[in-house]
Design a protein around this motif. Structure first.
Motif, PDB file in Angstrom:
ATOM      1  N   TRP A 177       3.058  -2.649  -8.952  1.00 57.26           N
ATOM      2  CA  TRP A 177       2.680  -1.261  -8.774  1.00 57.26           C
ATOM      3  C   TRP A 177       1.619  -0.886  -9.807  1.00 57.26           C
ATOM      4  O   TRP A 177       1.555  -1.440 -10.899  1.00 57.26           O
TER       5      TRP A 177
ATOM      6  N   SER B 251       1.606  -3.067  -4.267  1.00 58.52           N
ATOM      7  CA  SER B 251       0.701  -4.108  -3.763  1.00 58.52           C
ATOM      8  C   SER B 251       1.305  -5.479  -4.023  1.00 58.52           C
ATOM      9  O   SER B 251       2.367  -5.604  -4.647  1.00 58.52           O
TER      10      SER B 251
ATOM     11  N   SER C  43       0.910   9.485  -9.405  1.00 55.90           N
ATOM     12  CA  SER C  43       1.167   8.657  -8.225  1.00 55.90           C
ATOM     13  C   SER C  43       1.004   7.180  -8.552  1.00 55.90           C
ATOM     14  O   SER C  43       0.267   6.800  -9.472  1.00 55.90           O
TER      15      SER C  43
ATOM     16  N   THR D  97       0.914   3.085  -6.484  1.00 56.96           N
ATOM     17  CA  THR D  97       0.740   2.369  -5.221  1.00 56.96           C
ATOM     18  C   THR D  97       1.290   0.959  -5.355  1.00 56.96           C
ATOM     19  O   THR D  97       1.051   0.282  -6.361  1.00 56.96           O
TER      20      THR D  97
ATOM     21  N   GLY E  69       0.789  -1.228   0.000  1.00 55.86           N
ATOM     22  CA  GLY E  69       0.000   0.000   0.000  1.00 55.86           C
ATOM     23  C   GLY E  69       0.823   1.281   0.000  1.00 55.86           C
ATOM     24  O   GLY E  69       0.263   2.382   0.101  1.00 55.86           O
TER      25      GLY E  69
ATOM     26  N   VAL F 275       2.572   4.497  -1.152  1.00 52.64           N
ATOM     27  CA  VAL F 275       2.247   5.426  -2.236  1.00 52.64           C
ATOM     28  C   VAL F 275       3.505   6.207  -2.631  1.00 52.64           C
ATOM     29  O   VAL F 275       4.210   6.761  -1.780  1.00 52.64           O
TER      30      VAL F 275
ATOM     31  N   GLU G 127       4.562   9.312  -4.999  1.00 50.41           N
ATOM     32  CA  GLU G 127       3.829  10.390  -5.655  1.00 50.41           C
ATOM     33  C   GLU G 127       4.724  11.588  -5.950  1.00 50.41           C
ATOM     34  O   GLU G 127       5.568  11.980  -5.145  1.00 50.41           O
TER      35      GLU G 127
ATOM     36  N   GLY H   8      -0.511   2.771 -11.180  1.00 46.05           N
ATOM     37  CA  GLY H   8      -0.602   4.209 -11.027  1.00 46.05           C
ATOM     38  C   GLY H   8      -1.108   4.899 -12.275  1.00 46.05           C
ATOM     39  O   GLY H   8      -1.367   4.272 -13.303  1.00 46.05           O
TER      40      GLY H   8
END
Length: 352
Positions: free
Chosen positions: A89, A60, A56, A58, A46, A48, A50, A91
């Motif tokens: 990832w 996972s 951005s 994230t 999780g 982030v 950015e 985004g």
């Protein structure tokens, strides 16, 4: 006799639950593998990444493969770990509704490298002009921030997890994630050694090379290996010959110190040795065999020690190794001798 509050602190009598290891003088080891996996997910899942001018992403699906161990010897914390971490990832760029995906890979994270030196790779399935800025952001800012999280893990391993090994038994809090693993650590090593021996035996059967020792000619090879340990040759010689140290790194009951003519059985009976020559701080020679070899067949092992500026250099020469067992034998030395010794005594790890 030592009196309360006087004398060498190693021998001061203190009231403690286990009546052992006063002031953390002797080695204490704890398996930090499960704790580490949980910590990596806590730090990376999780996360982030950015840039307000670009977009951005994230992280996972974080998965970890490897192991970690923390030891306390002579009141010094020694961390040993080796990890491969994978994740994904997802985004999008600023002002764009389209999502882009990729993979994250961290290979070979170990105590030999600082977090800044660890290889962090960002993979992009299909790079195009639309996602180029996002991909570059992940490969620069993303990699930098992930390495920062790896530094956070190492800091927590050394200063939070390892603190339990410094506390007295009364102060130490049991960790439900690691206590069971510590108890089964010895069984795990024995199991892996048995698997190595079983694989070796299967290869021999496939080559029809040893069901009965009835005059069958065994084709053998000679292997040579070198390994450097961050210690003195005196310490390394003691580690290879003293019963308490041998028992510590092999997780096997060793009855007495090595003597010419004495024997030992290690790794739950999978390795048999008989010492044939011992020269203090210089040389250890022995007859050595794996349980899976043809009954009665021993190889000859000669271990020479040399002090160098980088530490104690060990050279191993082993003759009489069955041809079908060369690979298994070399892997056994690396994993169950060299790595185990370094992990137990910190001879290959960073010492705090």
């Amino acid at each position: 006799m030592a009196k309360w509050g006087e004398g060498d602190p190693r021998w001061i009598v203190e009231e403690r639950a286990d009546a052992h290891n006063v002031n953390n003088w002797h080695w204490r080891e704890s398996d930090a593998t499960q704790w580490s996996k949980t910590k990596f997910r806590e730090l990376l899942e999780g996360m982030v990444i950015e840039d307000e001018n670009i977009g951005s992403c994230t992280l996972s699906s974080i998965s970890c493969e490897g192991e970690a161990s923390v030891s306390n010897r002579k009141n010094k914390i020694i961390c040993f770990y080796e990890w491969n971490i994978k994740g994904k990832w997802k985004g999008r760029t600023k002002g764009d509704d389209k999502w882009y995906k990729g993979d994250l890979s961290i290979e070979g994270m170990s105590e030999e490298y600082s977090p800044e030196e660890v290889e962090v790779e960002v993979k992009v399935p299909k790079e195009n002009s639309e996602s180029k800025e996002l991909n570059m952001m992940m490969k620069s800012l993303g990699v930098s921030l992930v390495r920062g999280k790896l530094a956070n893990y190492l800091d927590a391993l050394r200063n939070i997890y390892a603190s339990q090994l410094i506390l007295s038994p009364k102060e130490r809090k049991p960790d439900p994630n690691t206590s069971a693993l510590s108890q089964t650590n010895s069984d795990s090593m024995k199991s892996r050694m048995e698997n190595l021996a079983m694989n070796d035996a299967m290869k021999r059967c496939d080559n029809k090379a040893g069901s009965v020792n009835s005059g069958i000619k065994i084709v053998t090879k000679k292997i040579t290996m070198t390994e450097t340990f961050m210690t003195s040759i005196g310490e390394l010689y003691a580690t290879l010959t003293q019963k308490d140290r041998m028992a510590a790194w092999s997780r096997s009951p060793v009855k007495h110190d090595a003597e010419v003519g004495s024997s030992a059985v290690l790794f739950d009976g999978n390795i048999e040795v008989e010492f044939t020559e011992l020269v203090q701080d210089q040389r250890v020679a022995m007859k050595w065999r794996m349980k899976s070899w043809v009954a009665g067949h021993f190889s000859s092992v000669k271990i020479s020690l040399e002090q160098t500026v980088d530490g104690a250099k060990l050279k191993l020469e082993q003759s009489g190794v069955p041809e079908t067992s060369v690979e298994a034998t070399m892997q056994g030395w690396k994993r169950y001798y060299w790595s185990a010794i370094k992990m137990t005594f910190g001879y290959g790890a960073r010492i705090m």
